[in-house]
Scaffold this motif. Structure first.
Motif, PDB file in Angstrom:
ATOM      1  N   GLY A  58     152.178 138.126  29.439  1.00  0.00           N
ATOM      2  CA  GLY A  58     153.300 137.298  28.994  1.00  0.00           C
ATOM      3  C   GLY A  58     153.008 135.802  29.055  1.00  0.00           C
ATOM      4  N   GLU A  59     152.136 135.406  29.985  1.00  0.00           N
ATOM      5  CA  GLU A  59     151.778 133.987  30.112  1.00  0.00           C
ATOM      6  C   GLU A  59     150.834 133.551  28.990  1.00  0.00           C
ATOM      7  OE1 GLU A  59     150.176 133.154  34.060  1.00  0.00           O
ATOM      8  OE2 GLU A  59     151.505 134.694  34.867  1.00  0.00           O
ATOM      9  N   HIS A  60     150.056 134.493  28.489  1.00  0.00           N
ATOM     10  CA  HIS A  60     149.048 134.153  27.472  1.00  0.00           C
ATOM     11  C   HIS A  60     149.511 134.444  26.043  1.00  0.00           C
ATOM     12  CE1 HIS A  60     145.765 133.366  30.359  1.00  0.00           C
ATOM     13  NE2 HIS A  60     146.414 134.247  31.101  1.00  0.00           N
ATOM     14  N   PHE A  61     150.316 135.508  25.902  1.00  0.00           N
ATOM     15  CA  PHE A  61     150.743 135.936  24.563  1.00  0.00           C
ATOM     16  C   PHE A  61     152.245 136.167  24.591  1.00  0.00           C
ATOM     17  CE2 PHE A  61     146.546 137.805  25.603  1.00  0.00           C
ATOM     18  CZ  PHE A  61     145.745 137.034  24.768  1.00  0.00           C
ATOM     19  N   SER A  62     153.004 135.107  24.806  1.00  0.00           N
ATOM     20  CA  SER A  62     154.447 135.209  25.020  1.00  0.00           C
ATOM     21  C   SER A  62     155.174 135.828  23.818  1.00  0.00           C
ATOM     22  CB  SER A  62     155.020 133.816  25.286  1.00  0.00           C
ATOM     23  OG  SER A  62     156.429 133.883  25.267  1.00  0.00           O
ATOM     24  N   ARG A  67     153.816 132.977  16.744  1.00  0.00           N
ATOM     25  CA  ARG A  67     152.452 133.285  16.280  1.00  0.00           C
ATOM     26  C   ARG A  67     151.990 134.668  16.737  1.00  0.00           C
ATOM     27  NH1 ARG A  67     148.032 130.512  20.043  1.00  0.00           N
ATOM     28  NH2 ARG A  67     149.281 130.121  21.885  1.00  0.00           N
ATOM     29  N   TRP A  68     152.668 135.251  17.732  1.00  0.00           N
ATOM     30  CA  TRP A  68     152.279 136.587  18.197  1.00  0.00           C
ATOM     31  C   TRP A  68     153.143 137.679  17.592  1.00  0.00           C
ATOM     32  CZ3 TRP A  68     147.808 135.450  19.554  1.00  0.00           C
ATOM     33  CH2 TRP A  68     147.507 134.392  20.408  1.00  0.00           C
ATOM     34  N   LYS A  69     154.095 137.281  16.701  1.00  0.00           N
ATOM     35  CA  LYS A  69     154.980 138.289  16.118  1.00  0.00           C
ATOM     36  C   LYS A  69     154.214 139.202  15.171  1.00  0.00           C
ATOM     37  CE  LYS A  69     159.572 138.993  14.294  1.00  0.00           C
ATOM     38  NZ  LYS A  69     159.743 140.220  15.081  1.00  0.00           N
ATOM     39  N   ASN A  70     154.396 140.521  15.353  1.00  0.00           N
ATOM     40  CA  ASN A  70     153.750 141.552  14.527  1.00  0.00           C
ATOM     41  C   ASN A  70     152.226 141.462  14.503  1.00  0.00           C
ATOM     42  OD1 ASN A  70     156.219 142.726  13.796  1.00  0.00           O
ATOM     43  ND2 ASN A  70     156.526 141.175  12.225  1.00  0.00           N
ATOM     44  N   VAL A  71     151.699 140.787  15.508  1.00  0.00           N
ATOM     45  CA  VAL A  71     150.241 140.655  15.593  1.00  0.00           C
ATOM     46  C   VAL A  71     149.638 141.977  16.077  1.00  0.00           C
ATOM     47  CG1 VAL A  71     148.656 139.745  17.375  1.00  0.00           C
ATOM     48  CG2 VAL A  71     149.768 138.193  15.783  1.00  0.00           C
ATOM     49  N   ALA A  72     148.465 142.325  15.544  1.00  0.00           N
ATOM     50  CA  ALA A  72     147.749 143.501  16.040  1.00  0.00           C
ATOM     51  C   ALA A  72     147.253 143.199  17.454  1.00  0.00           C
ATOM     52  CB  ALA A  72     146.575 143.820  15.127  1.00  0.00           C
ATOM     53  N   SER A  73     147.504 144.122  18.364  1.00  0.00           N
ATOM     54  CA  SER A  73     147.137 143.875  19.768  1.00  0.00           C
ATOM     55  C   SER A  73     145.630 143.787  19.970  1.00  0.00           C
ATOM     56  CB  SER A  73     147.737 144.955  20.658  1.00  0.00           C
ATOM     57  OG  SER A  73     149.149 144.848  20.630  1.00  0.00           O
ATOM     58  N   VAL A  74     144.867 144.234  18.982  1.00  0.00           N
ATOM     59  CA  VAL A  74     143.414 144.052  19.011  1.00  0.00           C
ATOM     60  C   VAL A  74     143.099 142.553  19.152  1.00  0.00           C
ATOM     61  CG1 VAL A  74     141.320 144.289  17.615  1.00  0.00           C
ATOM     62  CG2 VAL A  74     142.977 146.143  17.676  1.00  0.00           C
ATOM     63  N   VAL A  75     143.929 141.717  18.563  1.00  0.00           N
ATOM     64  CA  VAL A  75     143.754 140.260  18.660  1.00  0.00           C
ATOM     65  C   VAL A  75     143.917 139.816  20.119  1.00  0.00           C
ATOM     66  CG1 VAL A  75     144.721 138.030  17.959  1.00  0.00           C
ATOM     67  CG2 VAL A  75     144.511 139.877  16.287  1.00  0.00           C
ATOM     68  N   PHE A  76     144.921 140.369  20.816  1.00  0.00           N
ATOM     69  CA  PHE A  76     145.108 140.047  22.241  1.00  0.00           C
ATOM     70  C   PHE A  76     143.854 140.442  23.028  1.00  0.00           C
ATOM     71  CE2 PHE A  76     149.943 141.095  21.807  1.00  0.00           C
ATOM     72  CZ  PHE A  76     150.125 139.944  21.061  1.00  0.00           C
ATOM     73  N   ALA A  77     143.300 141.606  22.670  1.00  0.00           N
ATOM     74  CA  ALA A  77     142.104 142.101  23.369  1.00  0.00           C
ATOM     75  C   ALA A  77     140.957 141.114  23.210  1.00  0.00           C
ATOM     76  CB  ALA A  77     141.721 143.472  22.833  1.00  0.00           C
ATOM     77  N   ARG A  78     140.713 140.702  21.971  1.00  0.00           N
ATOM     78  CA  ARG A  78     139.589 139.792  21.706  1.00  0.00           C
ATOM     79  C   ARG A  78     139.785 138.454  22.416  1.00  0.00           C
ATOM     80  NH1 ARG A  78     139.804 141.235  15.937  1.00  0.00           N
ATOM     81  NH2 ARG A  78     138.737 143.234  15.760  1.00  0.00           N
ATOM     82  N   GLU A  79     141.019 137.933  22.369  1.00  0.00           N
ATOM     83  CA  GLU A  79     141.302 136.653  23.035  1.00  0.00           C
ATOM     84  C   GLU A  79     141.128 136.786  24.545  1.00  0.00           C
ATOM     85  OE1 GLU A  79     143.710 133.763  21.886  1.00  0.00           O
ATOM     86  OE2 GLU A  79     143.203 134.082  19.788  1.00  0.00           O
ATOM     87  N   THR A  80     141.512 137.939  25.072  1.00  0.00           N
ATOM     88  CA  THR A  80     141.384 138.179  26.508  1.00  0.00           C
ATOM     89  C   THR A  80     139.916 138.206  26.924  1.00  0.00           C
ATOM     90  OG1 THR A  80     143.471 139.376  26.589  1.00  0.00           O
ATOM     91  CG2 THR A  80     141.910 139.826  28.368  1.00  0.00           C
ATOM     92  N   VAL A  81     139.089 138.855  26.122  1.00  0.00           N
ATOM     93  CA  VAL A  81     137.653 138.883  26.410  1.00  0.00           C
ATOM     94  C   VAL A  81     137.114 137.449  26.491  1.00  0.00           C
ATOM     95  CG1 VAL A  81     135.389 139.513  25.458  1.00  0.00           C
ATOM     96  CG2 VAL A  81     137.262 141.162  25.410  1.00  0.00           C
ATOM     97  N   ALA A  82     137.554 136.594  25.579  1.00  0.00           N
ATOM     98  CA  ALA A  82     137.091 135.196  25.570  1.00  0.00           C
ATOM     99  C   ALA A  82     137.573 134.449  26.815  1.00  0.00           C
ATOM    100  CB  ALA A  82     137.584 134.503  24.309  1.00  0.00           C
ATOM    101  N   LYS A  83     138.828 134.698  27.214  1.00  0.00           N
ATOM    102  CA  LYS A  83     139.387 134.030  28.404  1.00  0.00           C
ATOM    103  C   LYS A  83     138.647 134.473  29.669  1.00  0.00           C
ATOM    104  CE  LYS A  83     144.027 133.808  26.341  1.00  0.00           C
ATOM    105  NZ  LYS A  83     144.555 132.440  26.452  1.00  0.00           N
ATOM    106  N   VAL A  84     138.373 135.773  29.744  1.00  0.00           N
ATOM    107  CA  VAL A  84     137.667 136.342  30.890  1.00  0.00           C
ATOM    108  C   VAL A  84     136.240 135.781  30.954  1.00  0.00           C
ATOM    109  CG1 VAL A  84     136.622 138.514  31.685  1.00  0.00           C
ATOM    110  CG2 VAL A  84     139.058 138.443  31.088  1.00  0.00           C
TER     111      VAL A  84
END
Ligand code: MG
Length: 157
Positions: A58-62, A67-84
């Motif tokens: 929720g802090e990263h993809f509120s 901009r996160w509306k109807n977004v494919a969660s695969v995008v969250f995964a990729r962004e998370t990999v970059a943050k990690v």
């Protein structure tokens, strides 16, 4: 080595596509949510963020951000990999449990495993997905919701 835990639950509603681990699964109901409602991806993202000490999804993809509306969660995964990665870690292992009464997911497990592996940039043998029913108990048992839990292990790059 770092370990994180994740959990998510979404309502199953008619008129939504059912997407789990980035895989479209034929079913009369899908997961409601601000994004595509992919509870498996969300649980894994939360586990990865937790392992890196980066808070929660929720802090990263509120869900209040357009901009996160109807977004494919695969995008969250990729962004998370970059943050990690920025914190000096890469994903070493993912294990997960899906709690869902219907549909039966056995035939989709391999596709979900490969899709999750691709999204998080790891080999499929580093990913494990388990699916079980809730034995008819509660909202999950009545087919009104689907839940996912995940554990992620990170290793230093
Ligand atoms: Mg979610």
């Amino acid at each position: 080595m770092r370990v994180g835990i994740g959990y998510d639950i979404h309502a199953l509603k008619k008129g939504r596509r059912l997407i789990l681990g980035g895989v479209v699964i034929p079913h009369p109901k899908g997961l409601s949510g601000h994004s595509d409602g992919d509870a498996l991806m969300h649980a894994i993202v939360d586990a990865a963020l937790g392992a890196a000490g980066l808070g929660d999804i929720g802090e990263h993809f509120s869900d209040s951000e357009r901009r996160w509306k109807n977004v494919a969660s695969v995008v969250f995964a990729r962004e998370t990999v970059a943050k990690v990665r920025k914190k000096g870690f890469r994903i070493a292992q993912i294990d997960s449990v899906l709690l869902v009464e219907r549909p039966k997911l056995a035939v989709y497990k391999k596709a979900m495993r490969e899709s999750v592996a691709r999204a998080f940039g790891v080999k499929p043998d580093r990913v494990n997905i388990k699916a079980k029913t809730n034995e008819g108990f509660g909202e999950i048992g009545r087919g009104q919701a689907l839940a996912a839990t995940a554990v992620v292990v990170l290793e230093e790059v």
